[in-house]
Design an enzyme around this catalytic site. Structure first.
Site, mmCIF file in Angstrom:
data_model
loop_
_atom_site.group_PDB
_atom_site.id
_atom_site.type_symbol
_atom_site.label_atom_id
_atom_site.label_comp_id
_atom_site.label_asym_id
_atom_site.label_seq_id
_atom_site.Cartn_x
_atom_site.Cartn_y
_atom_site.Cartn_z
ATOM 1 N N THR A 120 -2.404 8.557 2.075
ATOM 2 C CA THR A 120 -2.267 7.098 1.944
ATOM 3 C C THR A 120 -3.275 6.442 2.893
ATOM 4 O OG1 THR A 120 -0.682 6.857 3.739
ATOM 5 C CG2 THR A 120 0.233 7.368 1.570
ATOM 6 N N SER A 141 0.845 -1.204 0.000
ATOM 7 C CA SER A 141 0.000 0.000 0.000
ATOM 8 C C SER A 141 0.878 1.250 0.000
ATOM 9 C CB SER A 141 -0.862 -0.061 1.271
ATOM 10 O OG SER A 141 -1.522 1.138 1.513
ATOM 11 N N GLY A 142 0.273 2.395 -0.282
ATOM 12 C CA GLY A 142 0.895 3.706 -0.068
ATOM 13 C C GLY A 142 2.287 3.854 -0.647
ATOM 14 N N ASP A 197 4.616 -7.820 3.409
ATOM 15 C CA ASP A 197 3.487 -7.116 4.035
ATOM 16 C C ASP A 197 2.579 -8.157 4.688
ATOM 17 O OD1 ASP A 197 2.361 -3.968 3.306
ATOM 18 O OD2 ASP A 197 0.999 -5.323 4.369
ATOM 19 N N ASP A 212 3.553 -10.750 9.238
ATOM 20 C CA ASP A 212 3.198 -9.719 10.214
ATOM 21 C C ASP A 212 4.473 -9.367 10.974
ATOM 22 O OD1 ASP A 212 2.431 -8.243 12.451
ATOM 23 O OD2 ASP A 212 0.467 -9.211 12.532
ATOM 24 N N TRP A 247 -6.389 1.917 8.837
ATOM 25 C CA TRP A 247 -6.387 0.555 9.367
ATOM 26 C C TRP A 247 -6.961 0.537 10.776
ATOM 27 C CZ3 TRP A 247 -5.135 -2.130 5.232
ATOM 28 C CH2 TRP A 247 -4.195 -1.625 4.338
ATOM 29 N N TYR A 288 3.522 7.700 17.781
ATOM 30 C CA TYR A 288 4.030 7.668 16.399
ATOM 31 C C TYR A 288 5.284 8.552 16.298
ATOM 32 C CZ TYR A 288 3.935 8.245 11.282
ATOM 33 O OH TYR A 288 4.256 8.265 9.934
#
Ligand code: NAD
Length: 264
Positions: free
Chosen positions: A190, A16-17, A37, A64, A195, A155
């Site tokens: 993105t 993704s992204g 991924d 994962d 999620w 983050y």
């Protein structure tokens, strides 16, 4: 013929992204790809895209990154398949929003596991292979790692740790001829906040991007995925052979405008 056509590039978070865009860009250069991924469905789509785009060979590894054995398996499968590694792009990431007062404490472990520990582990496992190829590592950080952002506290802390790791690893791996750099993007549209393990209900990526674009020196709202891709292609290439330990902001100058005391 591109300098990457004989090279093997491992990209985490490739489904993704930014990861998807990076994978496609290296595919167009004829590189061999190991795409990692946890999102099997999208990973398979990106794998097909990369084959069509001109990749030499593509390996998809469903893994994962919160599970250490999965990281070991991803690296083992990469080396068994290609027998070399030239560039490691540590890109996978998660972002749970929240400040010191309200961020869910259990998101600390998952954020640091994916955003820091997995990148550390991949790099550690990659060292003997990158030493042979005089390869390099690129970590996808964020400007919030250098610009306190209270509404994304874990983050930001994880990205600050990743930038520290980038510089520290650059110092210790230089004697082996391995370069280690980071790219620090600003906001880009993105799936990062889409999620279940990431977003906080009620705040969209669009709102965040608009809010953070205030006072942006080069104007505009967000950066494009291609801006990050271009920075990575440069840092991965021989043109950047004298560059290690850098954290390249791709941010329309946003970092210079400084912190904002609340998220929105
Ligand atoms: N989008 C932005 O505004 C922005 C800004 C700065 C930095 N970044 C960073 O860019 C990187 C890529 O994020 P993106 O914006 O493309 O988001 P994204 O959500 O589109 O991509 C992240 C990818 O990482 C994968 N991933 C997440 N947790 C995983 C796990 N446990 N195991 C395996 N894979 C996992 C996801 O499945 C996804 O494919 C991240 O490190 C992010 O922090 C994004």
């Amino acid at each position: 013929m591109s300098e990457f056509s004989s090279k093997v590039i491992l990209i985490t978070g490739a489904a993704s992204g930014f990861g998807q865009a990076i994978a496609n860009a290296f595919a167009k250069k004829g590189a061999s790809l190991s795409l990692v991924d946890k999102d099997e469905e999208n990973l398979n789509k990106v794998t097909e895209q990369c084959k069509k785009a001109g990749a030499n060979k593509v390996l998809a590894v469903v893994a994962d990154l919160r599970v250490e054995d999965n990281i070991v398996r991803a690296m083992n499968e990469t080396i068994e398949t290609f027998d070399r590694l030239d560039v490691l792009v540590n890109n996978a990431g998660v972002c749970k929003l929240g400040s010191v007062e309200n961020v869910p404490i259990d998101s600390f472990d998952s954020t640091f596991h994916v955003n820091v520990k997995a990148h550390f582990h991949f790099t550690q496992l990659a060292v003997p292979h990158l030493e042979k190829t005089k390869g390099n590592v690129i970590n996808i950080a964020s400007i919030v790692g250098e610009m306190p952002t209270p509404g994304a506290i874990f983050y930001g802390m994880s990205k600050a740790a990743l930038i520290y790791f980038t510089k520290s690893a650059a110092l210790s791996l230089a004697e082996k001829g391995i370069r280690v750099n980071a790219v620090a993007p600003s906001g880009c549209d993105t799936n990062l906040l889409n999620w279940p393990e990431s977003s906080q209900p009620g705040i969209s990526m669009e709102e965040i991007l608009k809010f953070y674009a205030k006072d942006q020196p080069l104007g505009g709202i967000n950066i494009e995925k291609q801006d990050v891709v271009d920075a990575i292609l440069f840092l991965a290439s021989n043109s950047a052979r004298t560059i290690t330990g850098t954290c390249l902001a791709v941010d329309r100058g946003r970092l210079l405008a400084g912190s904002i005391t609340k998220l929105v």
